[in-house]
Motif scaffolding. Sequence first.
Motif, mmCIF file in Angstrom:
data_model
loop_
_atom_site.group_PDB
_atom_site.id
_atom_site.type_symbol
_atom_site.label_atom_id
_atom_site.label_comp_id
_atom_site.label_asym_id
_atom_site.label_seq_id
_atom_site.Cartn_x
_atom_site.Cartn_y
_atom_site.Cartn_z
ATOM 1 N N PRO A 108 57.581 114.366 18.572
ATOM 2 C CA PRO A 108 56.870 113.176 18.091
ATOM 3 C C PRO A 108 57.362 112.765 16.707
ATOM 4 N N PRO A 190 50.014 109.334 25.174
ATOM 5 C CA PRO A 190 50.168 108.400 24.054
ATOM 6 C C PRO A 190 50.801 107.090 24.516
ATOM 7 N N GLN A 192 52.630 103.452 22.952
ATOM 8 C CA GLN A 192 53.122 102.596 21.880
ATOM 9 C C GLN A 192 53.469 101.231 22.464
ATOM 10 N N PRO A 223 47.907 104.970 16.177
ATOM 11 C CA PRO A 223 48.253 105.600 17.457
ATOM 12 C C PRO A 223 47.096 105.479 18.441
ATOM 13 N N THR A 225 45.947 106.133 22.910
ATOM 14 C CA THR A 225 46.224 106.791 24.184
ATOM 15 C C THR A 225 45.991 105.791 25.305
ATOM 16 N N TRP A 264 56.522 111.700 27.092
ATOM 17 C CA TRP A 264 55.490 111.253 26.165
ATOM 18 C C TRP A 264 56.037 111.032 24.754
ATOM 19 N N THR A 265 57.054 111.798 24.364
ATOM 20 C CA THR A 265 57.611 111.587 23.021
ATOM 21 C C THR A 265 58.278 110.219 22.898
ATOM 22 N N GLN A 267 56.855 107.653 23.539
ATOM 23 C CA GLN A 267 55.761 106.801 23.094
ATOM 24 C C GLN A 267 55.226 107.232 21.729
ATOM 25 N N GLN A 268 56.048 107.987 20.993
ATOM 26 C CA GLN A 268 55.616 108.482 19.682
ATOM 27 C C GLN A 268 56.744 108.354 18.652
#
Length: 318
Positions: A108, A190, A192, A223, A225, A264-265, A267-268
């Motif tokens: 992240p 998460p 974005q 941030p 979810t 998921w990373t 989106q971080q």
Amino acid sequence: MRILVLGGTAFVGRAIVDEALRTGAEVTLFGRGRTGTGLFPSTPRLIGDRETGDYDALRGAGDWDAVVDVSGYVPRHVGQAMAALGDRIGRYLFISSHAVYTRTGVGPGSDEDTPRRPPVRDTEELSEASYGPLKVACEDDVLARYGERATIVRPGKVAGPHDAQTGLTYWVRRAARGGRVALPGSPEQPIQLVDSRDLARLVVRLLLDDRPGAFHAVGPAEPTTLAGLITTCARVAGSEVEIVPVPAEAAPSFFPLIRPAAQWTDQQRSPARARAAGLTATPLATTIADVLAWDRERGEPPLEHGLSAAQEAKLLGA
């Protein structure tokens, strides 16, 4: 400032042209002339086709302080555009993607120096496997040709009015109906989303500042979810929802905004460099409200992805 936009009548390009005109720039559009024909009636248009390599309208058409390439997906597109323009431009800003990055060993908060995937040049078929590597090849070619006169913007998932993709629109529309909402994914995933108008402001700011380098375009400022997104959609619409996780395998293979845990990373990403360069942050609730109003105004046409009411009811019943 004189700006040439390669593809500027659909969603992201449309937002960039809107913002450029708002700042007083002189904008010229290059495209096939088949979409958005009623948009920007006072803006000059040059007709050509990137798929067939028709760039004749660009040759000898004048010069520009900057080019924004919204529609370059394969190296041939970018190479032929650069060959037609030569040194009659100042800065070349290429709209790339977060798909350029490797998905292994990235945590992240990753920034623009994250290792990219190996470039691909032996195909023009856009797929999950090839899209990112083709964009890498395009980035490399722009940097090789223009060096410090090159700027790369890598948006995350873009959302906002006039988005032809299902994305946020599905969840805005579904949450507005209220009730039990089937979620074939994790509520904690998460998310974005960058508002298309924030992306446009960043692009124009980078041009006005004549700034080189690579920049993430991600948002919102806080941030969130997937569950937070759906809840915010309901709050904006004035409805109440109960989020019900259902097995991912029970839903269509591609589902709006849902990603496997291994991604998921993606989106971080860190927005720090772009924020310092002028990236604004429209509140998520504002983006949602504007998408809700736009979708209702256009009559809520069928969406390509997601669950129908009958499919959802079956999942919830099971």
